[in-house]
Design a protein around this motif. Structure first.
Motif, PDB file in Angstrom:
ATOM      1  N   ASN A  74     -26.496  -1.204 -35.819  1.00  0.00           N
ATOM      2  CA  ASN A  74     -26.003  -1.200 -34.432  1.00  0.00           C
ATOM      3  C   ASN A  74     -26.280  -2.566 -33.826  1.00  0.00           C
ATOM      4  OD1 ASN A  74     -28.692  -1.197 -33.188  1.00  0.00           O
ATOM      5  ND2 ASN A  74     -28.842   0.905 -33.920  1.00  0.00           N
ATOM      6  N   ARG A  75     -25.831  -2.749 -32.601  1.00  0.00           N
ATOM      7  CA  ARG A  75     -25.944  -4.078 -31.975  1.00  0.00           C
ATOM      8  C   ARG A  75     -27.383  -4.476 -31.729  1.00  0.00           C
ATOM      9  NH1 ARG A  75     -20.639  -6.417 -30.009  1.00  0.00           N
ATOM     10  NH2 ARG A  75     -19.230  -4.782 -30.616  1.00  0.00           N
ATOM     11  N   LEU A  76     -28.248  -3.509 -31.408  1.00  0.00           N
ATOM     12  CA  LEU A  76     -29.653  -3.836 -31.192  1.00  0.00           C
ATOM     13  C   LEU A  76     -30.289  -4.330 -32.493  1.00  0.00           C
ATOM     14  CD1 LEU A  76     -32.108  -3.950 -29.335  1.00  0.00           C
ATOM     15  CD2 LEU A  76     -32.576  -1.569 -29.948  1.00  0.00           C
ATOM     16  N   GLU A  77     -30.033  -3.642 -33.605  1.00  0.00           N
ATOM     17  CA  GLU A  77     -30.570  -4.067 -34.885  1.00  0.00           C
ATOM     18  C   GLU A  77     -30.039  -5.441 -35.292  1.00  0.00           C
ATOM     19  OE1 GLU A  77     -29.363  -0.757 -37.233  1.00  0.00           O
ATOM     20  OE2 GLU A  77     -31.204   0.353 -36.854  1.00  0.00           O
ATOM     21  N   LEU A  78     -28.778  -5.699 -34.974  1.00  0.00           N
ATOM     22  CA  LEU A  78     -28.191  -6.997 -35.274  1.00  0.00           C
ATOM     23  C   LEU A  78     -28.941  -8.088 -34.530  1.00  0.00           C
ATOM     24  CD1 LEU A  78     -25.959  -8.852 -36.446  1.00  0.00           C
ATOM     25  CD2 LEU A  78     -24.611  -8.300 -34.412  1.00  0.00           C
ATOM     26  N   THR A 117     -27.454   1.691 -29.111  1.00  0.00           N
ATOM     27  CA  THR A 117     -27.909   2.015 -30.461  1.00  0.00           C
ATOM     28  C   THR A 117     -27.168   3.214 -31.048  1.00  0.00           C
ATOM     29  OG1 THR A 117     -29.642   3.451 -29.589  1.00  0.00           O
ATOM     30  CG2 THR A 117     -30.219   1.144 -29.990  1.00  0.00           C
ATOM     31  N   ASP A 118     -26.259   3.794 -30.271  1.00  0.00           N
ATOM     32  CA  ASP A 118     -25.624   5.040 -30.718  1.00  0.00           C
ATOM     33  C   ASP A 118     -24.258   4.825 -31.370  1.00  0.00           C
ATOM     34  OD1 ASP A 118     -24.328   4.266 -28.427  1.00  0.00           O
ATOM     35  OD2 ASP A 118     -24.192   6.275 -27.571  1.00  0.00           O
ATOM     36  N   ALA A 167     -19.557 -12.322 -32.063  1.00  0.00           N
ATOM     37  CA  ALA A 167     -20.681 -11.376 -32.080  1.00  0.00           C
ATOM     38  C   ALA A 167     -22.008 -12.092 -32.324  1.00  0.00           C
ATOM     39  CB  ALA A 167     -20.450 -10.299 -33.132  1.00  0.00           C
ATOM     40  N   VAL A 168     -22.018 -13.035 -33.263  1.00  0.00           N
ATOM     41  CA  VAL A 168     -23.243 -13.776 -33.571  1.00  0.00           C
ATOM     42  C   VAL A 168     -23.610 -14.690 -32.407  1.00  0.00           C
ATOM     43  CG1 VAL A 168     -24.274 -15.493 -35.114  1.00  0.00           C
ATOM     44  CG2 VAL A 168     -22.924 -13.610 -36.060  1.00  0.00           C
ATOM     45  N   ARG A 169     -22.610 -15.321 -31.796  1.00  0.00           N
ATOM     46  CA  ARG A 169     -22.864 -16.193 -30.635  1.00  0.00           C
ATOM     47  C   ARG A 169     -23.497 -15.395 -29.494  1.00  0.00           C
ATOM     48  NH1 ARG A 169     -18.119 -18.498 -30.956  1.00  0.00           N
ATOM     49  NH2 ARG A 169     -17.220 -17.345 -29.243  1.00  0.00           N
ATOM     50  N   PHE A 170     -23.011 -14.156 -29.285  1.00  0.00           N
ATOM     51  CA  PHE A 170     -23.590 -13.300 -28.245  1.00  0.00           C
ATOM     52  C   PHE A 170     -25.080 -13.068 -28.505  1.00  0.00           C
ATOM     53  CE2 PHE A 170     -24.976  -9.071 -26.948  1.00  0.00           C
ATOM     54  CZ  PHE A 170     -24.749  -9.132 -25.586  1.00  0.00           C
ATOM     55  N   VAL A 171     -25.430 -12.755 -29.748  1.00  0.00           N
ATOM     56  CA  VAL A 171     -26.832 -12.501 -30.094  1.00  0.00           C
ATOM     57  C   VAL A 171     -27.668 -13.764 -29.897  1.00  0.00           C
ATOM     58  CG1 VAL A 171     -28.413 -11.931 -31.984  1.00  0.00           C
ATOM     59  CG2 VAL A 171     -26.312 -10.614 -31.676  1.00  0.00           C
TER      60      VAL A 171
END
Length: 199
Positions: free
Chosen positions: A195-199, A156-157, A138-142
């Protein structure tokens, strides 16, 4: 999964192994099911056969739920007794694992020695600033998204209570300790939904 029989002084097994998978996007397969369900149940049985007093801790997921908002304020903070309704193969197999472990523990009289920790997205930070390959998926994706030129679409939902792997590991060790009163299902997640956007 292989457990060595006759291990002296074994207090607990924390079973963290899982086959390579794509999470919610994983296709159903016999191999995925075997790795998520059968291997864990085998390890629990072998643990209790070789060390009858040992605790067995297994890792499950918030993917056992359907993700439909409970209400506007809840941010999907499910309770352990909430109805499971997985929407993907990964979640279904994890629920199958939970049910099989609970059944096995009851049959063997080990219910107080079983803990199933449901967690959410697990975040593993890089071990050094320039080594993003050591980061979790997950971190690598970001990190890749931030460095790339392509547009990345995130949702975001779906708030999730993500946990850092070091924090989760420390909590699992504490819960696995002899004398820990925790058993059965336990939600072991961060108290900060994101959510993923906030991450």
């Amino acid at each position: 999964a292989r457990v060595v029989a006759g291990v002296d002084g074994l207090d607990a097994v924390v079973y963290c192994a899982v086959p390579r998978h794509g999470g919610a996007g994983s296709a159903a397969s016999d191999a995925l099911r075997a790795g998520i369900v059968d291997d864990v149940v085998h390890a629990a049985r072998a643990t209790w056969n070789s060390a009858p007093g040992a605790r067995f801790v297994a890792i499950s997921t918030d993917q056992v739920f359907d993700g439909v908002p409970l209400d506007a304020r809840s941010l999907n903070m499910y309770r352990e007794d909430a109805r499971a309704d997985p929407q993907n193969a990964y979640g279904r197999y994890k629920l199958n694992m939970e049910q099989a472990l609970i059944k096995l523990a009851a049959e063997l009289g080990k219910s107080k020695q079983l803990l199933i920790a449901r967690t959410s997205l697990i975040l593993t930070l890089p071990d050094s600033p320039g080594n993003k390959q050591s980061a979790g998926k997950a971190v690598r994706f970001v990190l890749n998204a931030l460095e790339g030129d392509e547009k990345v679409v995130l949702f975001t939902d779906e708030p999730r209570c993500m946990s850092f792997s070091d924090d989760l590991a420390a909590a699992l060790v504490e819960l696995a300790a002899p004398g820990s009163p925790s058993h059965g299902l336990l939600h072991l997640v961060s108290n900060e939904p994101t959510n993923r956007l906030e991450l």
